[in-house]
Motif scaffolding. Structure first.
Motif, mmCIF file in Angstrom:
data_model
loop_
_atom_site.group_PDB
_atom_site.id
_atom_site.type_symbol
_atom_site.label_atom_id
_atom_site.label_comp_id
_atom_site.label_asym_id
_atom_site.label_seq_id
_atom_site.Cartn_x
_atom_site.Cartn_y
_atom_site.Cartn_z
ATOM 1 N N LYS A 269 -16.524 -23.889 -25.955
ATOM 2 C CA LYS A 269 -17.539 -23.384 -25.032
ATOM 3 C C LYS A 269 -17.792 -24.423 -23.945
ATOM 4 C CE LYS A 269 -19.456 -21.156 -29.107
ATOM 5 N NZ LYS A 269 -20.544 -21.123 -30.094
ATOM 6 N N VAL A 270 -17.504 -24.062 -22.707
ATOM 7 C CA VAL A 270 -17.604 -24.999 -21.584
ATOM 8 C C VAL A 270 -18.463 -24.409 -20.480
ATOM 9 C CG1 VAL A 270 -16.335 -26.135 -19.720
ATOM 10 C CG2 VAL A 270 -15.397 -26.136 -22.042
ATOM 11 N N CYS A 271 -19.446 -25.170 -20.057
ATOM 12 C CA CYS A 271 -20.252 -24.819 -18.882
ATOM 13 C C CYS A 271 -20.086 -25.937 -17.868
ATOM 14 C CB CYS A 271 -21.711 -24.666 -19.290
ATOM 15 S SG CYS A 271 -22.858 -24.564 -17.909
ATOM 16 N N PHE A 272 -19.915 -25.600 -16.605
ATOM 17 C CA PHE A 272 -19.812 -26.626 -15.566
ATOM 18 C C PHE A 272 -20.716 -26.274 -14.400
ATOM 19 C CE2 PHE A 272 -16.155 -23.741 -15.376
ATOM 20 C CZ PHE A 272 -16.251 -23.205 -14.104
ATOM 21 N N SER A 273 -21.183 -27.316 -13.719
ATOM 22 C CA SER A 273 -22.129 -27.132 -12.619
ATOM 23 C C SER A 273 -22.162 -28.400 -11.790
ATOM 24 C CB SER A 273 -23.534 -26.815 -13.161
ATOM 25 O OG SER A 273 -23.985 -27.861 -14.008
ATOM 26 N N GLY A 274 -23.001 -28.403 -10.766
ATOM 27 C CA GLY A 274 -23.185 -29.590 -9.941
ATOM 28 C C GLY A 274 -22.473 -29.534 -8.615
ATOM 29 N N SER A 275 -21.312 -28.893 -8.573
ATOM 30 C CA SER A 275 -20.554 -28.723 -7.327
ATOM 31 C C SER A 275 -19.529 -27.623 -7.552
ATOM 32 C CB SER A 275 -19.890 -30.042 -6.902
ATOM 33 O OG SER A 275 -19.077 -30.555 -7.924
ATOM 34 N N VAL A 276 -18.754 -27.320 -6.521
ATOM 35 C CA VAL A 276 -17.773 -26.233 -6.605
ATOM 36 C C VAL A 276 -16.573 -26.676 -7.444
ATOM 37 C CG1 VAL A 276 -16.239 -24.727 -5.287
ATOM 38 C CG2 VAL A 276 -18.504 -25.294 -4.393
ATOM 39 N N MET A 277 -16.212 -25.877 -8.425
ATOM 40 C CA MET A 277 -15.063 -26.170 -9.272
ATOM 41 C C MET A 277 -13.767 -25.750 -8.569
ATOM 42 S SD MET A 277 -13.482 -27.086 -12.094
ATOM 43 C CE MET A 277 -14.488 -27.113 -13.582
ATOM 44 N N PRO A 278 -12.837 -26.680 -8.317
ATOM 45 C CA PRO A 278 -11.533 -26.292 -7.752
ATOM 46 C C PRO A 278 -10.760 -25.477 -8.788
ATOM 47 C CG PRO A 278 -11.914 -28.673 -7.576
ATOM 48 C CD PRO A 278 -12.950 -28.125 -8.505
ATOM 49 N N LYS A 412 -24.335 -31.770 -2.225
ATOM 50 C CA LYS A 412 -24.032 -32.036 -3.624
ATOM 51 C C LYS A 412 -22.868 -33.026 -3.639
ATOM 52 C CE LYS A 412 -26.617 -29.867 -6.643
ATOM 53 N NZ LYS A 412 -26.111 -28.727 -7.407
ATOM 54 N N HIS A 413 -23.099 -34.212 -4.190
ATOM 55 C CA HIS A 413 -22.096 -35.276 -4.195
ATOM 56 C C HIS A 413 -21.964 -35.832 -5.598
ATOM 57 C CE1 HIS A 413 -19.695 -38.660 -2.920
ATOM 58 N NE2 HIS A 413 -20.640 -39.531 -3.241
ATOM 59 N N LYS A 442 -16.651 -33.520 2.673
ATOM 60 C CA LYS A 442 -16.612 -32.846 1.382
ATOM 61 C C LYS A 442 -15.221 -32.888 0.752
ATOM 62 C CE LYS A 442 -17.758 -28.424 -0.801
ATOM 63 N NZ LYS A 442 -18.239 -27.043 -0.575
ATOM 64 N N GLU A 443 -14.172 -32.747 1.571
ATOM 65 C CA GLU A 443 -12.815 -32.677 1.020
ATOM 66 C C GLU A 443 -12.455 -33.927 0.225
ATOM 67 O OE1 GLU A 443 -12.937 -32.496 4.834
ATOM 68 O OE2 GLU A 443 -13.978 -30.680 4.176
ATOM 69 N N LYS A 444 -12.963 -35.078 0.659
ATOM 70 C CA LYS A 444 -12.652 -36.347 -0.013
ATOM 71 C C LYS A 444 -13.850 -36.918 -0.764
ATOM 72 C CE LYS A 444 -8.946 -37.677 3.181
ATOM 73 N NZ LYS A 444 -8.418 -38.734 4.087
ATOM 74 N N ALA A 497 -18.156 -35.808 13.102
ATOM 75 C CA ALA A 497 -17.315 -35.147 12.100
ATOM 76 C C ALA A 497 -15.834 -35.342 12.417
ATOM 77 C CB ALA A 497 -17.656 -33.660 12.036
ATOM 78 N N ASP A 498 -15.495 -35.308 13.706
ATOM 79 C CA ASP A 498 -14.101 -35.530 14.106
ATOM 80 C C ASP A 498 -13.668 -36.958 13.783
ATOM 81 O OD1 ASP A 498 -14.348 -33.467 17.127
ATOM 82 O OD2 ASP A 498 -13.881 -32.939 15.037
ATOM 83 N N MET A 499 -14.599 -37.895 13.858
ATOM 84 C CA MET A 499 -14.268 -39.294 13.583
ATOM 85 C C MET A 499 -13.995 -39.538 12.097
ATOM 86 S SD MET A 499 -17.095 -41.062 16.110
ATOM 87 C CE MET A 499 -16.715 -42.744 15.650
ATOM 88 N N MET A 500 -14.410 -38.608 11.246
ATOM 89 C CA MET A 500 -14.173 -38.764 9.795
ATOM 90 C C MET A 500 -12.786 -38.273 9.399
ATOM 91 S SD MET A 500 -17.792 -37.802 7.933
ATOM 92 C CE MET A 500 -17.825 -36.094 8.456
ATOM 93 N N LYS A 501 -12.119 -37.554 10.279
ATOM 94 C CA LYS A 501 -10.825 -36.950 9.915
ATOM 95 C C LYS A 501 -9.692 -37.981 10.034
ATOM 96 C CE LYS A 501 -12.373 -32.372 11.345
ATOM 97 N NZ LYS A 501 -12.212 -31.249 12.291
#
Length: 501
Positions: A269-278, A412-413, A442-444, A497-501
């Motif tokens: 039995k597994v529950c997950f939360s906190g951020s989006v699950m890939p 959410k981090h 978010k991606e990284k 945001a562009d400077m983070m890419k």
């Protein structure tokens, strides 16, 4: 449904008596021992403070910590857990909001507690647990207890630069755990594996599910989560059957190829939360553990841990996105547009929540409470508070809710909710930082801080580590001559945001 967790503890202790309730690597406590020690602590506290008083707790991830929480409840009071490893400045901020007369610390937390300049009384958890049980005093506290009395205060990131304390009542906790158990089907045969720090909202499941069911809970050593192969070995050694973990644990295990070795053979039995699950990571877990139930949870601390769930049906594909599902029992979940009007099926709106699971508000912060917990705009007939989450969602034709992102700059981090503005306020405490803007890639999973001023990157990094918990410290510090501006003078977020890419 029983509305008092202490009466439930007594019934469970009577039924399961010598069975292990909580254990860690060093020791274990049976249900009868938990009840007895909690009553001792409650009796000691009842001599010192009136009912409905806040009690700060500085105790680590060990079996005695839930007992302290329950002891405080026996005294008719409510607990506020604090992590002694966090920066002292943050701990002092929490105490300034809470203003408790008593702080309970275990042996490890005592040194930190004494360094905080706390003006109240610091009590030893070990000494409190040795106090004689005063049953008449406990009966007196129980006689005047109400289901809507506060049970705990969990401190989360606050936009003013100070953490905010979310107050949850005993009734709200009872409503959530009972609804959670209906979905997860956990019973006395299960062994829970705790991952979350005990001052974090996710820990309420691991602490209270055993009291509801007679299940046992094992506190898995923190270092295991950095070494998934060791994690799986310990899970098998302890015969862990059920977990409620942050998404990062599952993704790290896949990234480090943990399944190439020993598998968690008892896990069902597994529950997950906190951020989006890939779904790429979830697919690996599903393929390796085909008999396991996987449930996605969503919800803020203000609504007692989680408000919706989605039981994953079938093996997902790598490119899939999981919905956040349907409301738990005792939760009303609906969407409103920017004018507080309902949206149609398939249209995006802000996720709003009402019901007996709403928090009592933010401790010692009436202004924020009144602005966050508002009268239901569609109900003019009687008082009905709602909480607007700041998240966007869409209900599909089948009534399933899909998450569509944040409305504001709260993120959410690594499983934690973080206000980027709190990081900015923390940065500006350093005089050599003139202006700043916190951003999130978010991606990284990287927090950036762009700033102007004379502070070196090293100076800024040292400053952050001294006042923020590790998960909030920016990993990328970028010094600029000037922050980019829009024509209206506001910071140009798109350029940053562009400077983070």
């Amino acid at each position: 449904m029983e509305l008092n967790v202490l009466r439930l503890l007594e019934k469970t202790a009577d039924r399961f008596n010598k069975k292990t309730a909580y254990s860690d690597s060093d020791e274990s406590l049976s249900f009868s021992e938990v009840e007895e020690r909690a009553k001792r602590i409650g009796s000691a506290l009842a001599e010192k403070i009136p009912a409905r008083s806040p009690v700060a707790v500085m105790s680590g991830r060990r079996v005695h910590t839930p007992v302290i929480f329950l002891g405080i409840a026996y005294a008719g009071c409510f607990y506020a857990p604090m992590d002694s490893t966090q920066p002292k400045a943050r701990l002092m901020d929490i105490l300034s909001v809470l203003q408790p007369k008593i702080l309970i610390a275990d042996e490890e937390g005592m040194k930190t507690a004494r360094e905080l300049g706390f003006e109240g009384e610091i009590l030893s958890a070990e000494e409190l647990a040795a106090h004689e049980i005063d049953q008449p005093a406990l009966d007196e506290r129980a006689r005047y207890a109400c289901a809507d009395d506060p049970l705990y205060v969990i401190f989360t990131s606050g936009s003013t630069g100070k953490p905010k304390g979310v107050i949850t009542s005993m009734m709200s906790l009872m409503c959530y755990i009972s609804a959670y158990l209906e979905v997860m089907k956990i019973d006395e045969n299960d062994v829970l594996g705790n991952q979350s720090p005990l001052d974090y909202i996710a820990a309420v499941r691991d602490i209270y599910v055993p009291i509801f069911t007679g299940a046992s809970m094992f506190i898995i050593p923190k270092q295991c989560f950095m070494m998934p192969a060791e994690l799986f070995r310990v899970m098998n050694e302890r015969k862990i059957t059920a977990v409620g973990w942050s998404v990062s644990v599952f993704t790290i295990a896949v990234k480090l190829k943990a399944f190439e070795g020993e598998k968690p053979q008892y896990l069902k039995k597994v529950c997950f939360s906190g951020s989006v699950m890939p779904c790429s990571a979830l697919r690996v877990w599903q393929k390796e553990l085909p008999e396991c139930k996987f449930v996605n949870q969503y919800g803020p601390t203000e609504c007692t841990a989680s408000c919706t769930y989605h039981e994953v049906d079938g093996v997902v594909e790598e490119g899939d996105t999981l919905p956040i599902g349907r409301p738990y029992r005792n939760y009303r979940v609906f969407l409103l547009d920017d004018e507080n009007k309902p949206v149609s099926t398939g249209e995006q709106g802000e996720i709003c929540i009402s019901g007996p699971i709403l928090a009592l508000g933010y401790y010692n912060n009436k202004e924020l409470t009144d602005s966050s917990f508002i009268q239901h705009p569609l109900n003019g007939a009687y008082n009905e508070l709602i909480y607007k989450t700041g998240d966007y969602g869409v209900f599909d034709e089948s009534g399933v809710l899909w998450f569509k992102g944040r409305k504001d700059r709260q993120i959410k981090h690594l499983g934690h909710r973080v206000e980027l503005s709190e990081i900015e306020n923390a940065a500006l405490r350093l005089e050599s930082i003139r202006e700043c803007c916190a951003m999130y890639l978010k991606e990284k999973e990287l927090i950036y801080l762009f700033y102007t001023g004379t502070a070196t990157v090293k100076e800024a990094a040292v400053h952050f580590r001294g006042i923020l918990p590790g998960f909030m410290v920016p990993r990328k510090l970028i010094q600029l001559e000037e922050l980019p501006r829009l024509a209206n003078g506001k910071t140009d977020m798109r350029t940053l945001a562009d400077m983070m890419k």
